[in-house]
Enzyme design. Sequence first.
Site, PDB file in Angstrom:
ATOM      1  N   THR A  20       0.831  -1.203   0.000  1.00  0.00           N
ATOM      2  CA  THR A  20       0.000   0.000   0.000  1.00  0.00           C
ATOM      3  C   THR A  20       0.862   1.249   0.000  1.00  0.00           C
ATOM      4  O   THR A  20       0.417   2.311  -0.448  1.00  0.00           O
ATOM      5  CB  THR A  20      -0.952  -0.014   1.208  1.00  0.00           C
ATOM      6  OG1 THR A  20      -1.647  -1.261   1.235  1.00  0.00           O
ATOM      7  CG2 THR A  20      -1.957   1.116   1.131  1.00  0.00           C
ATOM      8  N   TYR A  79       4.356 -12.340   6.001  1.00  0.00           N
ATOM      9  CA  TYR A  79       3.176 -11.876   5.261  1.00  0.00           C
ATOM     10  C   TYR A  79       2.806 -12.931   4.229  1.00  0.00           C
ATOM     11  O   TYR A  79       3.555 -13.181   3.285  1.00  0.00           O
ATOM     12  CB  TYR A  79       3.488 -10.537   4.605  1.00  0.00           C
ATOM     13  CG  TYR A  79       2.347  -9.887   3.853  1.00  0.00           C
ATOM     14  CD1 TYR A  79       1.028 -10.289   4.005  1.00  0.00           C
ATOM     15  CD2 TYR A  79       2.613  -8.831   2.981  1.00  0.00           C
ATOM     16  CE1 TYR A  79       0.001  -9.677   3.316  1.00  0.00           C
ATOM     17  CE2 TYR A  79       1.586  -8.201   2.289  1.00  0.00           C
ATOM     18  CZ  TYR A  79       0.287  -8.627   2.458  1.00  0.00           C
ATOM     19  OH  TYR A  79      -0.728  -8.016   1.770  1.00  0.00           O
ATOM     20  N   LYS A 108       0.977 -11.795   9.206  1.00  0.00           N
ATOM     21  CA  LYS A 108      -0.115 -11.062   8.567  1.00  0.00           C
ATOM     22  C   LYS A 108      -0.755 -12.030   7.583  1.00  0.00           C
ATOM     23  O   LYS A 108      -0.152 -12.404   6.584  1.00  0.00           O
ATOM     24  CB  LYS A 108       0.389  -9.815   7.843  1.00  0.00           C
ATOM     25  CG  LYS A 108      -0.729  -9.073   7.100  1.00  0.00           C
ATOM     26  CD  LYS A 108      -0.203  -7.901   6.283  1.00  0.00           C
ATOM     27  CE  LYS A 108      -1.338  -7.236   5.498  1.00  0.00           C
ATOM     28  NZ  LYS A 108      -0.844  -6.120   4.644  1.00  0.00           N
ATOM     29  N   ILE A 123      -3.709  -5.586  10.152  1.00  0.00           N
ATOM     30  CA  ILE A 123      -2.894  -4.681   9.337  1.00  0.00           C
ATOM     31  C   ILE A 123      -3.778  -4.310   8.162  1.00  0.00           C
ATOM     32  O   ILE A 123      -4.124  -5.151   7.344  1.00  0.00           O
ATOM     33  CB  ILE A 123      -1.576  -5.339   8.912  1.00  0.00           C
ATOM     34  CG1 ILE A 123      -0.749  -5.687  10.163  1.00  0.00           C
ATOM     35  CG2 ILE A 123      -0.789  -4.415   7.980  1.00  0.00           C
ATOM     36  CD1 ILE A 123       0.541  -6.435   9.866  1.00  0.00           C
TER      37      ILE A 123
END
Length: 303
Positions: free
Chosen positions: A57, A143, A171, A211
Amino acid sequence: MSDGIMHLLDPAPFGRVLPAMITPMKPNGDVDFDMAQTVAKQLVADGADGLVVNGTTGESPTTHMDEKVELVKAVKEVVDVPVISGAGSNDTAHTVRMVEQTQEAGADAVLVVCPYYSRPSQQGIFCHYQAVNESADKPIIVYDVPGRTGVRIALDTYVHLAELDHVKAVKDATGDIAGAVRKRMETGLTWYSGDDALYLPFLSIGAVGIISVVAHAAAKPMRELAEAFDRGDIAKAQGLANRIAPVIEAMNGTGFQAVMAKAALKVRGIMECTTMRLPNIGPNDEQIEVVRDGLRASGLIPE
């Protein structure tokens, strides 16, 4: 304490609501570090108790190492919450360099995505994180986002990853709630939802937080949702999940999430410039209006 909130026995060392923060750009495409500080302070004021910078992001594929380092330093200067830096790549040696340099810049932890595009074997995935672990002196958050990487981390691999000294959390953007139950229980790792739409379901199976992209618009109700769940007020948590559903749909449905996060900050009056680096393009008028409508429907801006 009821079984439904036993997850509180798990620590949330990086916070409960962690926006995956955008990287503000100037009209010419340079990183706007002053605006990054403004955004970081606003997100914390909204209710975020941790921040992730240099993630997808944050347009990490298009920012350079010196910019990543300076962004960590800039954000650390102005907030008193954990700052986690993305440090992921499909090149293990490059990942190690990013981990070393962002740690040196002051990151409290690093978020390391499963290597993407090259679709490594499970052994290759483990060896990637093992190399990162050897260079790390701060916690590592794994992640797992198979929709972007093309490969899913297997349960057995998670068990081995949990044996590495610095791997502390995950995550989870797999969308697989049932799988997350087993992985969390069999590894003891701290679990974070990586999917805004599955925030409450992930809390219900022991995740400590999220998150989030949508936290650019909704950190306050997302924090309230976690607090209601902690109290055992499931009806309140469900109501808050329903309240933020329109803005989640708006920010997930019409464009790359980084684009929509910048649109949300523009609609909120926090940031005017929505420039992005190619191949991404900033939000168009239609996308901005979709986000505006979602914010209104969620009661986050006036009608």
